[in-house]
Structure formats: structure tokens, C-alpha cells
Write a protein that holds these residues in place. Sequence first.
Motif, PDB file in Angstrom:
ATOM      1  N   VAL A  35       0.884  -1.588   0.148  1.00  0.00           N
ATOM      2  CA  VAL A  35       0.267  -0.021   0.220  1.00  0.00           C
ATOM      3  C   VAL A  35       0.500   1.504   0.089  1.00  0.00           C
ATOM      4  O   VAL A  35       1.914   1.323   1.004  1.00  0.00           O
ATOM      5  CB  VAL A  35      -0.486  -0.185   1.357  1.00  0.00           C
ATOM      6  CG1 VAL A  35      -1.874   1.233   1.666  1.00  0.00           C
ATOM      7  CG2 VAL A  35      -1.354  -1.512   0.873  1.00  0.00           C
ATOM      8  N   LYS A  36       0.921   2.244  -0.935  1.00  0.00           N
ATOM      9  CA  LYS A  36       1.758   3.449  -1.168  1.00  0.00           C
ATOM     10  C   LYS A  36       0.518   4.454  -1.191  1.00  0.00           C
ATOM     11  O   LYS A  36      -0.796   4.522  -1.727  1.00  0.00           O
ATOM     12  CB  LYS A  36       2.186   3.161  -1.685  1.00  0.00           C
ATOM     13  CG  LYS A  36       3.291   1.828  -2.166  1.00  0.00           C
ATOM     14  CD  LYS A  36       4.281   2.192  -1.574  1.00  0.00           C
ATOM     15  CE  LYS A  36       5.621   1.276  -1.833  1.00  0.00           C
ATOM     16  NZ  LYS A  36       6.446   1.458  -0.959  1.00  0.00           N
ATOM     17  N   GLN A  37       1.177   5.961  -1.009  1.00  0.00           N
ATOM     18  CA  GLN A  37       0.155   6.998  -1.189  1.00  0.00           C
ATOM     19  C   GLN A  37       1.068   7.312  -2.591  1.00  0.00           C
ATOM     20  O   GLN A  37       2.170   6.868  -2.497  1.00  0.00           O
ATOM     21  CB  GLN A  37       0.517   8.057  -0.262  1.00  0.00           C
ATOM     22  CG  GLN A  37      -0.083   7.744   1.170  1.00  0.00           C
ATOM     23  CD  GLN A  37       0.187   8.754   2.338  1.00  0.00           C
ATOM     24  OE1 GLN A  37       0.801   9.987   2.037  1.00  0.00           O
ATOM     25  NE2 GLN A  37       0.295   8.269   3.364  1.00  0.00           N
ATOM     26  N   VAL A  38      -0.041   8.282  -3.505  1.00  0.00           N
ATOM     27  CA  VAL A  38       0.546   8.787  -5.070  1.00  0.00           C
ATOM     28  C   VAL A  38       2.247   9.033  -4.392  1.00  0.00           C
ATOM     29  O   VAL A  38       3.115   8.985  -5.501  1.00  0.00           O
ATOM     30  CB  VAL A  38      -0.172   8.734  -5.817  1.00  0.00           C
ATOM     31  CG1 VAL A  38      -0.261  10.397  -5.285  1.00  0.00           C
ATOM     32  CG2 VAL A  38      -0.323   8.946  -7.178  1.00  0.00           C
ATOM     33  N   SER A  39       2.142   9.851  -3.385  1.00  0.00           N
ATOM     34  CA  SER A  39       3.397  10.517  -3.455  1.00  0.00           C
ATOM     35  C   SER A  39       4.429   9.604  -2.794  1.00  0.00           C
ATOM     36  O   SER A  39       6.358   9.982  -3.328  1.00  0.00           O
ATOM     37  CB  SER A  39       3.845  11.437  -1.989  1.00  0.00           C
ATOM     38  OG  SER A  39       3.556  10.724  -0.755  1.00  0.00           O
ATOM     39  N   GLU A  40       4.707   8.720  -2.650  1.00  0.00           N
ATOM     40  CA  GLU A  40       5.927   7.374  -2.168  1.00  0.00           C
ATOM     41  C   GLU A  40       6.085   6.508  -3.484  1.00  0.00           C
ATOM     42  O   GLU A  40       7.151   5.490  -2.968  1.00  0.00           O
ATOM     43  CB  GLU A  40       5.316   6.463  -0.769  1.00  0.00           C
ATOM     44  CG  GLU A  40       4.802   7.003   0.068  1.00  0.00           C
ATOM     45  CD  GLU A  40       4.030   6.887   1.305  1.00  0.00           C
ATOM     46  OE1 GLU A  40       4.319   6.851   2.426  1.00  0.00           O
ATOM     47  OE2 GLU A  40       3.040   5.006   0.847  1.00  0.00           O
ATOM     48  N   ILE A  41       5.902   6.699  -4.417  1.00  0.00           N
ATOM     49  CA  ILE A  41       5.630   5.117  -5.074  1.00  0.00           C
ATOM     50  C   ILE A  41       6.460   6.580  -6.651  1.00  0.00           C
ATOM     51  O   ILE A  41       4.740   6.930  -7.493  1.00  0.00           O
ATOM     52  CB  ILE A  41       4.936   4.409  -5.529  1.00  0.00           C
ATOM     53  CG1 ILE A  41       5.338   3.212  -6.982  1.00  0.00           C
ATOM     54  CG2 ILE A  41       3.433   4.947  -5.920  1.00  0.00           C
ATOM     55  CD1 ILE A  41       4.436   2.091  -6.340  1.00  0.00           C
ATOM     56  N   THR A  42       6.868   5.521  -7.395  1.00  0.00           N
ATOM     57  CA  THR A  42       7.353   6.227  -9.313  1.00  0.00           C
ATOM     58  C   THR A  42       5.927   5.487  -9.827  1.00  0.00           C
ATOM     59  O   THR A  42       5.865   4.154 -10.360  1.00  0.00           O
ATOM     60  CB  THR A  42       8.269   5.909  -9.847  1.00  0.00           C
ATOM     61  OG1 THR A  42       9.013   4.770  -9.428  1.00  0.00           O
ATOM     62  CG2 THR A  42       9.652   7.114  -9.193  1.00  0.00           C
ATOM     63  N   VAL A  43       5.702   6.363 -11.234  1.00  0.00           N
ATOM     64  CA  VAL A  43       5.275   5.042 -12.070  1.00  0.00           C
ATOM     65  C   VAL A  43       5.785   4.486 -12.973  1.00  0.00           C
ATOM     66  O   VAL A  43       5.420   3.264 -12.686  1.00  0.00           O
ATOM     67  CB  VAL A  43       5.146   6.156 -13.650  1.00  0.00           C
ATOM     68  CG1 VAL A  43       4.488   5.211 -14.942  1.00  0.00           C
ATOM     69  CG2 VAL A  43       4.225   7.490 -13.523  1.00  0.00           C
ATOM     70  N   ASP A  44       6.782   4.276 -12.895  1.00  0.00           N
ATOM     71  CA  ASP A  44       8.376   2.806 -12.974  1.00  0.00           C
ATOM     72  C   ASP A  44       7.868   2.030 -11.764  1.00  0.00           C
ATOM     73  O   ASP A  44       8.126   0.072 -12.478  1.00  0.00           O
ATOM     74  CB  ASP A  44       9.806   3.873 -13.185  1.00  0.00           C
ATOM     75  CG  ASP A  44       9.735   3.951 -14.193  1.00  0.00           C
ATOM     76  OD1 ASP A  44       8.945   3.960 -15.370  1.00  0.00           O
ATOM     77  OD2 ASP A  44      10.762   4.781 -14.879  1.00  0.00           O
ATOM     78  N   GLN A  45       8.364   1.860 -11.114  1.00  0.00           N
ATOM     79  CA  GLN A  45       8.007   1.716  -9.631  1.00  0.00           C
ATOM     80  C   GLN A  45       6.652   0.865  -9.572  1.00  0.00           C
ATOM     81  O   GLN A  45       6.504  -0.901  -9.744  1.00  0.00           O
ATOM     82  CB  GLN A  45       8.398   2.108  -8.003  1.00  0.00           C
ATOM     83  CG  GLN A  45       9.575   2.488  -8.064  1.00  0.00           C
ATOM     84  CD  GLN A  45       9.982   3.297  -7.212  1.00  0.00           C
ATOM     85  OE1 GLN A  45       8.722   4.342  -6.645  1.00  0.00           O
ATOM     86  NE2 GLN A  45      10.989   3.192  -6.583  1.00  0.00           N
ATOM     87  N   ALA A  46       5.353   1.526 -10.045  1.00  0.00           N
ATOM     88  CA  ALA A  46       4.073   0.907 -10.176  1.00  0.00           C
ATOM     89  C   ALA A  46       4.253  -0.050 -11.333  1.00  0.00           C
ATOM     90  O   ALA A  46       3.491  -0.825 -10.774  1.00  0.00           O
ATOM     91  CB  ALA A  46       2.980   1.939 -10.320  1.00  0.00           C
ATOM     92  N   LEU A  47       4.585   0.001 -12.291  1.00  0.00           N
ATOM     93  CA  LEU A  47       4.802  -0.873 -13.382  1.00  0.00           C
ATOM     94  C   LEU A  47       5.162  -2.337 -13.189  1.00  0.00           C
ATOM     95  O   LEU A  47       5.365  -3.480 -13.620  1.00  0.00           O
ATOM     96  CB  LEU A  47       4.985  -0.527 -15.000  1.00  0.00           C
ATOM     97  CG  LEU A  47       4.254   1.148 -15.583  1.00  0.00           C
ATOM     98  CD1 LEU A  47       4.702   1.641 -16.433  1.00  0.00           C
ATOM     99  CD2 LEU A  47       2.607   0.491 -15.849  1.00  0.00           C
TER     100      LEU A  47
END
Length: 143
Positions: A35-47
Motif C-alpha cells: 500500500v503506497k500513497q501516490v507520493s511514495e511511488i514512481t510510475v516505473d515502480q508501479a509498473l
Amino acid sequence: MSKIAVIYWSMSGNTEAMANAIAEGAESAGAEVDVKQVSEITVDQALEYDKLALGCPAMGAEVLEESEFEPFFTQLEGRLGGKKVALFGSYGWGDGQWMRDWQQRVDDANASLYHGEGLIINETPDDDGLEQCRQFGAGFAGF
């Protein structure tokens, strides 16, 4: 076992409560969940995740939050092709237009939208709403 990222933005805590309950449901169904707040993750990490559960409340005139979540999603949406995605969020007014618009963007990106629609809860999720979130998460884990 699928690896799911539950990525959200929350101002009042309503969408955060939904995110945590969705994660609980997915974990109970055997998924590995972060679980991540949007400020804690990059698009590359999300993918890097198998599946993405994205949460944002309705803001203003029924739009996604504009300073953090919208820029993140704008960068992400062009890269969602073939990805399994679930959408969720809370709202306090309107009729859910922000979710319909968001669903259309996910469809246009050729992603697989879980349930064909997002999960929306009016205001603060009560016990029934949190259970709905857990079931949504469990179902998404098996999607």
C-alpha cells in the motif's frame, strides 16, 4: 501469487481507509500487497507490479486530485496496456462522473478494468463499506 500495488491519494482519510481494506481483502485471498500513497511511488515502480489498485476521491467538479494524483495517472495511463487495474475512491457530491471518466481513460489505455467499473463509497466508509472494499480486494486478487 500476484503482486498488487494499492496506490492512493487521500485528503480526509476516506480513500486511505478504502485502500487499507482493499489491501486486507487481497491479502486474505493470497496476494502479496504493498500500500503506497501516490507520493511514495514512481510510475516505473508501479509498473513492476502485476496488478494496480488505484484510489482517488472526487475533487472539485468531479475530477481526480490535480497536484499529485492526476500527474501520476497521466504519466501512467499511456503505459497501462494489458495491465490489470482496479479503481476506487470516495465522493461527497455529484453522481460519480469522475469515476466514469477515469474508467473510460483506463479502457482507452487498453488495460483490463476489474469489475468493469470502479468502487465508489459516499463519504467515510462504514463497516458495510469497508467489507465491500475487502470483498473488492479479494476479487481483484483473483482477477
